[in-house]
Scaffold this motif. Structure first.
Motif: not given
Lengths: 809, 656
Positions: B420-438
């Motif tokens: 349900a969630k996607l975690f992305v480590a970007s090259n800027q040093g930040s971490l993004h949390i994204i909720r996935l829906l249909e």
């Protein structure tokens, strides 16, 4: 002239020339090599043996030039002495008695008064390198027991030790490690290669070592064919090495050139490899050297190399890798199938030589005359290959014909057999292949013999084989040989085991058959001359039989485990050698009489494999009865370990020396104008003197014939003892001897008698167990035919002899 | 240890690209390696040769030269004519600058590090000034403009054939004025630069000598040949008591089958790489002080990161290649057998999807969600998210469009356990949390890097309950975030060696961290401290054989039913750590064979220890638990890689 000496077994010629590295003289004119108990000096230009330095009482194990006087040579031996020689004149200068068994010798220019030797201490396989201080003294024999220890646990062969950088360090290898001892620092560094832990390093063993003459660089050879060049070895951590790899088999020896720019290596491939600038890609080859390279040495002048080979030869090679001279000794093949033969023309000893070759070896000059390539195929030098083997050879018709048999058997059923007939070509003075017969028999050929009857015009050859046939081959008109008689159905195998069949050589009819339920017959021979009506056979289980061909009956038999039975071509004598666990014994007898003429016990510890009678050029005149059999022929025999021995009163080398010494004397004289004048003048004087002698029959001592004087005159001044010492000797030698020759002979005779007595008693002891079937009267009859004076004497002696031993058979 | 049904996967058709350049940095003891596809990798030689960082390749950027300058600044130049500087912190390209001389073939930095020299296709040599932020063109040495001081003519002679042109592949200029050249005729030549004369010539190979590297002390150098041999040359004194020295070829090393395109010389090792894709680090025994495992030969073939992700529910494997992704359905079997049996497949593995990237850039990372209905991957400039839907045998793929602007490039992507969630480590040093829906998504939160640090996170782990997120950079410690209240929970104390793998255990929420020096830590997230087991093992120390392993642990997972078990693997072994058993000491056998069945339990218990190691599968690129009794192992045999390489130079082998 004949000294009544006791006959002893003498090692004759044919000793190993390749036992140690050969050494060049400083001017590359001579090459020295150890040869049994002697050191031989050869000329590099003519391949002739110039000198034999004799004096050691055991195997010579090392020779080195004296670094401080390049006209002198050090040698060491198992007899525990180091001897210093003047090789130009062949004179022993000094003997240093060390006491230990010496295994190798090294000299270093820096250590002036000491040399290095390898000795064996306590345990059998542990050797030490020690330095021996050679004290300065004027006496001939000096004790030098001052040993100082250098390196322990080394290998006995000098190939495993090398001195580098003018004696600054010594490198020794053994098994998997290299140890370097630095004389200045007095430290030892040790470098170990990974051993047979995994397959990759299974053959990392060191096999030889050499040191660079200018740089700190050690070259080591290895069992897997690699050469490693070690550098920086004075640092235990930063040491490094380079690999050179061409040899596919063990590197047998390594040598640096004098300047160190190139490295020479050799091994089983029989190829001398020159590595230039120690670079893997920059190498030169001298291929087809014939046999495994055992040693490589380099002349101090740098213009010559030489390689010692496993077939007992030394090849002298020019700097540009061209072989210039070959010094060939008796080739020692592992298997002598042909036995010893005598070439009727050259009187040379003929036997297996190089693989697939027949060698002609002159016993008189201890030199190989030539090699006859029988197999005529490239020899592939690899371990485990089944080679074509030359198994039989026979001479016929006064040396005009030679028959050889070669075979190769890879599996039980795949026998390759070839018989070749060679004719002597007078023009080329050699044997030329005449006929080749493929598969002359179905099975192994067991014997090969030419018909030597004088009346026969056609050469006739008889071959016998395991297939139960014997075939007779005669020469036909178109000078081809093809078989005439085949298909004899008698089971020859059986006949050879227990039955002897006699065939008429004219009509090929079966004349008679002898059967003796004693065992397989191993040797057969006819008696010669007066005894030609006798046939002798020796069986496997130790019985010697003699049949009378006229009566077709067994004359006598004796229990004797005969290994070798050889008839003498020039007399009735037959020599038989028996073998027991104690050693081999020689018996010489006539077929006509069942008691031996001569017995020599324990001629060799090992089993004797072959023997042969060699006719003498100049008959000797042994007056003693026991030695009369040696008058016209000499008996040579070959033991299992390939040493050629003979029975003589003196060593053949001694006989060689006079001619070679003359050669040398002439050679050593400088050919100045002064010499031409003086030399000629002297020759004329000699002639005059001789003439005068003949006329006057005055026994004036000739200065030339007196050894003391000639020695005095020929010895260089720097090696002569003091004048006061020489003076008395010189004067003594000029005095006329007053001893009468007869007086000398008398005590000798007495000695001889005693000896005979002893011999007789020996015989009695030996023969008591032996028995004879025939009665004594028969024997007597035969002897009466020719009653010479000596034989009468013999007869008288026989009466004295106890014949009880005959009944015991 | 238990028995598992193992899917032994050998259809991952991965071929690493060949090594083109190698540059060693003495200051940081790091090695930069560039490959033919433009990828640049940074290995930390102090940290057990771990591949810490990498810069993804680009189709148009074939790297021809690589060098370090001014301390730790890394430059590369290639056939597109650009000089590129890499940002080693943010793991991206700082800038690219055209040299305007056509393709660049060579590059060298001045010893002081202030100037950069490039050699261009048009024959010119261009000098650049290195300024703190950039490089600046300084002057141009045009071809034939100035008369050369010396012209050293190389003999064309090549084993008797003089027709072929002789190419100098490399030169080295020593401080004593010696010039060393290596050429296509197999020669290594020493020249005197003062007189321009040939001093010494070493013919070492029948083929080209392609590379040369000199040590900093200038007492040894290394050359690589097209036959795959590396030769070591040393400056040794001629005799022990003279100062005269000479260059001597010492040892040859044959660790490569193909051309050795690049060599480097570190103070303690010879480093070589070439077309056969191996990076070989051969330590110099005489320079190694302690004979520990650093003194052993290293051969690095596979990247020290995961290229494979797996969907446990659907039994799918996602393979990441340079320019495409492959989705495979694992095969299945109905047969059963005893231990060690190979079971026949009732349904073969199925290649479901071949997803090609758009554009010339290489894929940095990829992930498939545990439910198997999402695939995400990222290149250096774009982020892609796909929705997979399965209708019986058909698969339909739908790209989720309108990605937010901040999601440009990711270093690591991770789906939560419930997808349900996607975690992305970007090259800027930040971490993004994204909720996935249909079919759509919603950006939940961004964890900004702590002030002052710009280090990128490249490893992520999420707890199975979805509450905790652990993220690690290349050097700083591991940060643990609370996903529920979107706060930084704690930071695991920094350790000297980089993290190679991370995972959070179910139920206990223990964070297991593997480092490149083969240490494994267990950190309790709720308690914010190391667990008792971790302290025990740190006190006692790991088995020496465990510490001597070559390759880093690249993946950690857990058994759902056995909380005491930790499953981890590197390229050559698969290990289950059973925390309930006693730890092995240096005397016990680490690599224990399977205990014999007939032995009594007592003996088995006495010899049993916590580390159960299996070396059946190698080289092992990925291993995970699909369910309680099923494992999937992805192997890539080296022979299969060699079979796909161009044929090597034919050499006569003795005896053939």
């Amino acid at each position: 002239m004949v000294e009544q000496e006791r006959v002893r077994v003498v090692r004759c010629g044919g000793s190993e020339l390749n036992f140690r590295r050969a050494v060049f003289s400083a001017d590359s004119k001579y090459i020295f090599c150890v040869s049994g108990d002697f050191v031989k000096v050869y000329s590099t230009a003519t391949e002739e043996c110039v000198h034999i330095l004799q004096g050691h009482r055991n195997l010579v194990t090392g020779i080195q030039l004296n670094p401080n006087n390049h006209l002198q040579l050090y040698s060491c031996s198992f007899d525990g002495t180091i001897k210093l020689w003047d090789y130009v004149d062949g004179i022993l200068i000094k003997t240093f008695i060390v006491g230990h068994k010496l295994h190798a010798l090294f000299t270093v220019a820096r250590a002036e008064d000491s040399v290095f030797v390898t000795i064996n201490k306590e345990k059998p396989d542990i050797f030490q390198l020690v330095s021996v201080k050679l004290p300065k003294s004027s006496s001939q024999e000096i004790e030098s027991k001052e040993l100082s220890f250098v390196l322990d646990y080394i290998n006995q062969s000098p190939k495993y030790i090398a001195f580098g950088n003018e004696g600054e360090y010594v490198a020794a290898v053994r098994d998997f490690y290299l140890s370097v001892y630095f004389f200045k620092k007095k430290t030892t560094s040790r470098f170990t290669l990974s051993s047979s832990r995994n397959k990759k390093h299974a053959k990392n063993n060191f096999t030889c070592v050499a040191c660079h003459p200018k740089e700190d660089c050690i070259a080591t050879g290895h069992k897997d064919g690699k050469i490693r060049l070690w550098r920086n070895f004075d640092d235990d951590k930063k040491y490094t090495y380079t690999c050179l790899h061409w040899h596919h088999d063990m590197v047998m020896d390594l040598a640096f050139s004098v300047t160190g720019t190139s490295l020479l290596s050799g091994g089983r491939e029989s190829v001398l490899v020159e590595w230039r600038d120690a670079a893997e890609k920059n190498k030169e080859f001298l291929p087809r050297l014939g046999a495994t390279i055992e040693h490589i040495s380099v002349s101090p002048a740098g213009d010559l190399f030489c390689t010692s080979h496993s077939d007992n030869k030394i090849i002298v090679i020019h700097r540009n890798l061209e072989a210039s001279a070959v010094i060939q000794g008796l080739v020692k093949d592992s298997n002598i199938f042909t036995g010893l033969m005598i070439d009727p023309r050259t009187k040379a000893l003929v036997l297996n030589g190089k693989p697939g070759h027949l060698q002609f070896y002159s016993l008189q000059s201890d030199k190989q005359l030539y090699n006859l390539d029988i197999v005529q195929q490239e020899y592939i030098n690899d371990y485990g290959l089944i080679q074509i083997e030359l198994t039989k050879a026979a001479f016929g018709c006064y040396g005009n014909w030679l028959a050889t048999v070669e075979q190769r058997q890879e599996k039980e059923t795949e026998l390759e057999l070839q018989m070749k007939l060679w004719m002597y070509n007078k023009k080329t003075q050699g044997f030329v292949l005449n006929t080749k017969v493929n598969m002359p028999h179905e099975d192994h050929i067991t014997a090969l013999c030419f018909c030597n009857a004088e009346k026969s015009e056609n050469p006739t050859l008889v071959t016998a084989s395991k297939d139960g046939h014997f075939k007779v081959w005669i020469l036909t008109d178109d000078s081809d040989i093809y078989k005439k008689a085949v298909g004899w159905t008698c089971d020859f195998v059986v006949s050879f085991e227990e039955i002897v069949t006699i065939w008429d050589s004219e009509t090929w009819e079966l004349k008679c058959t002898f059967c003796q339920r004693a065992g397989k017959i191993r040797h057969l021979c006819f008696g010669r001359l007066t005894c030609s009506k006798y046939l002798l056979g020796a069986t496997e289980n130790g019985i010697l039989c003699c049949w009378n061909l006229l009566s077709c009956a067994l004359e006598w038999s004796a229990k004797l485990n005969v290994r070798v039975m050889e008839p003498d071509l020039n007399s009735e004598n037959i020599a038989a050698i028996s073998h027991s666990s104690m050693g081999s014994d020689l018996f010489v007898f006539k077929p006509s009489e069942p008691r031996p003429l001569y017995i020599q016990k324990n001629i060799s510890r090992e089993e004797v494999q072959w023997g042969v009678f060699v006719p003498r050029d100049v008959p000797e005149s042994f007056t003693s009865e026991a030695y009369q059999w040696l008058n016209r022929s000499q008996f040579y025999f070959l033991t299992k370990s390939q040493s050629l021995l003979t029975l003589s009163t003196k060593s053949p080398e001694e006989k060689l020396t006079p001619t070679s010494k003359q050669l040398l004397a002439e050679e050593s004289l400088p050919t100045t104008p002064f010499y031409f004048i003086l030399g000629k003048h002297r020759q004329q004087q000699d002639e005059k003197l001789n003439a005068a002698l003949e006329n006057e029959l005055v026994q004036l001592p000739l200065t030339e014939n007196i050894p003391a004087i000639s020695e005095l005159l020929h010895t260089p001044a720097h090696v002569l003892p003091s004048a006061s010492f020489l003076c008395s000797m010189f004067v003594n030698s000029l005095l006329l001897s007053k001893e009468s020759k007869s007086a000398e002979e008398i005590p000798d005779d007495v000695d001889m008698e005693e000896e005979k007595e002893r011999d007789d008693s020996d015989e009695e002891n030996d023969f008591t167990e032996k028995v004879q079937d025939t009665d004594n009267t028969d024997l007597g009859e035969d002897i009466i035919h020719q009653l010479s004076k000596s034989e009468e004497k013999e007869l008288r002696k026989f009466r004295k002899v106890d014949y009880s031993w005959i009944t015991a058979l | 240890m238990g028995e598992f049904k193992v899917h032994r996967v050998r259809f991952f058709n991965y071929v690493p690209s060949g090594i083109r350049c190698v540059a060693y940095n003495n200051q940081s003891n790091r090695l930069a390696v560039s490959r033919t596809d433009g990828t640049v990798e940074i290995y930390n030689l102090s940290a057990n040769y771990f591949q810490e960082k990498f810069f993804p390749g680009h189709e148009s950027r074939a790297t021809e030269a690589l060098c370090w300058a001014k301390g730790q600044r890394l430059f590369s130049a290639g056939l597109n004519g650009e000089i590129i500087e890499y940002d080693l912190q943010a793991l991206n390209i700082k800038y690219a600058m055209d040299a305007f001389g056509g393709p660049i073939w060579s590059m060298a930095a001045s010893p002081s590090g202030s100037q950069l020299l490039v050699g261009c296709e048009d024959g010119s040599v261009k000098l650049f000034q290195i300024t703190p932020g950039k490089i600046q063109f300084e002057r141009n040495f045009d071809r034939q403009k100035r008369s050369a001081i010396h012209k050293m003519l190389v003999d064309r002679q090549y084993m008797g054939v003089s027709k072929r042109k002789c190419i100098i592949w490399g030169v080295a200029f020593l401080s004593d004025g010696t010039v060393i050249s290596v050429d296509s005729a197999g020669k290594v030549q020493f020249w005197d630069s003062a007189t321009g004369t040939l001093v010494k010539n070493h013919l070492i190979a029948n083929a080209d000598v392609q590379s040369i590297a000199v040590s900093d002390q200038e007492d040894s150098f290394v050359v690589g040949t097209a036959e795959g041999t590396v030769f070591h040359f040393q400056l040794v004194s001629v005799t022990s008591n003279s100062s005269e020295k000479q260059w001597v070829r010492t040892k040859p090393f044959q660790h490569h089958t193909h051309d050795v395109r690049a060599v480097a010389h570190s103070p303690t090792a010879l480093i070589s790489g070439g077309t056969d894709t191996h990076l070989v680090i051969r330590p110099l025994m005489e320079k190694v002080e302690v004979k520990n495992y650093d003194a052993a030969l290293r051969k690095i073939t596979f990247p020290h990161r995961r290229l494979i992700s797996c969907s446990k529910k659907k039994q799918l494997l996602l393979f990441q290649f340079a320019h495409h992704l492959e989705l495979w359905q694992l095969g299945s079997t109905v047969a059963t057998g005893k231990n060690g049996d190979t079971l026949p497949l009732s349904k073969d593995a199925d290649h479901l999807l071949h997803l090609k990237t758009k554009g010339p850039e290489n894929i940095i990372c990829s992930c498939i969600s545990p439910c198997g209905s999402w695939i995400a991957y990222s290149t250096a400039s774009r982020f892609f998210l796909y929705r997979l839907s399965y209708e019986r045998d058909n698969i339909s793929l739908q790209r989720v469009s309108k990605m937010p602007a901040f999601l440009r490039s990711a270093l690591q992507i991770l789906f939560s356990e419930d997808s349900a969630k996607l975690f992305v480590a970007s090259n800027q040093g930040s971490l993004h949390i994204i909720r996935l829906l249909e079919g759509s998504f919603k950006h939940l939160h961004t964890f900004q890097p702590q002030s002052g640090t710009v280090e990128s996170m490249c490893l992520l782990a999420v707890s199975p309950d979805g509450n905790w997120l652990a993220a690690s950079g290349t050097s700083a410690g591991v940060h643990v975030y609370n996903v529920k209240n979107l706060k930084l929970h704690c930071t695991v104390p920094a350790y000297n060696f980089p993290v190679t793998a991370l995972a959070i255990a179910p139920s206990t929420n223990n964070l297991v961290i593997a480092h490149s020096d083969q240490q494994v830590f267990e950190y309790s997230i709720p308690d914010k401290q190391y667990t008792e087991w971790s302290r025990t093992i740190q006190k006692q120390g790991f088995h020496h054989l465990w510490l001597q392993r070559d390759t880093p642990i690249t993946h950690i997972s857990f058994h759902l039913k056995r909380p005491m078990h930790i499953l981890l693997h590197d390229a050559y072994m698969f290990c289950i750590i059973d925390k309930s058993l006693p730890l092995p000491n240096d005397k016990t056998l680490l690599y224990n064979p399977l205990p014999p069945k007939n032995e009594s339990d007592v003996i088995r218990r006495r010899t049993a220890h916590a580390f159960k190691i299996s070396k059946i599968y190698k080289p092992l690129l990925f291993m995970d638990l699909l369910d309680e009794r099923t494992l999937v192992a992805v192997e890539r045999p080296l022979d299969d890689i060699i079979a796909q390489l161009p044929p090597p130079i034919k050499k006569k082998k003795f005896g053939t």
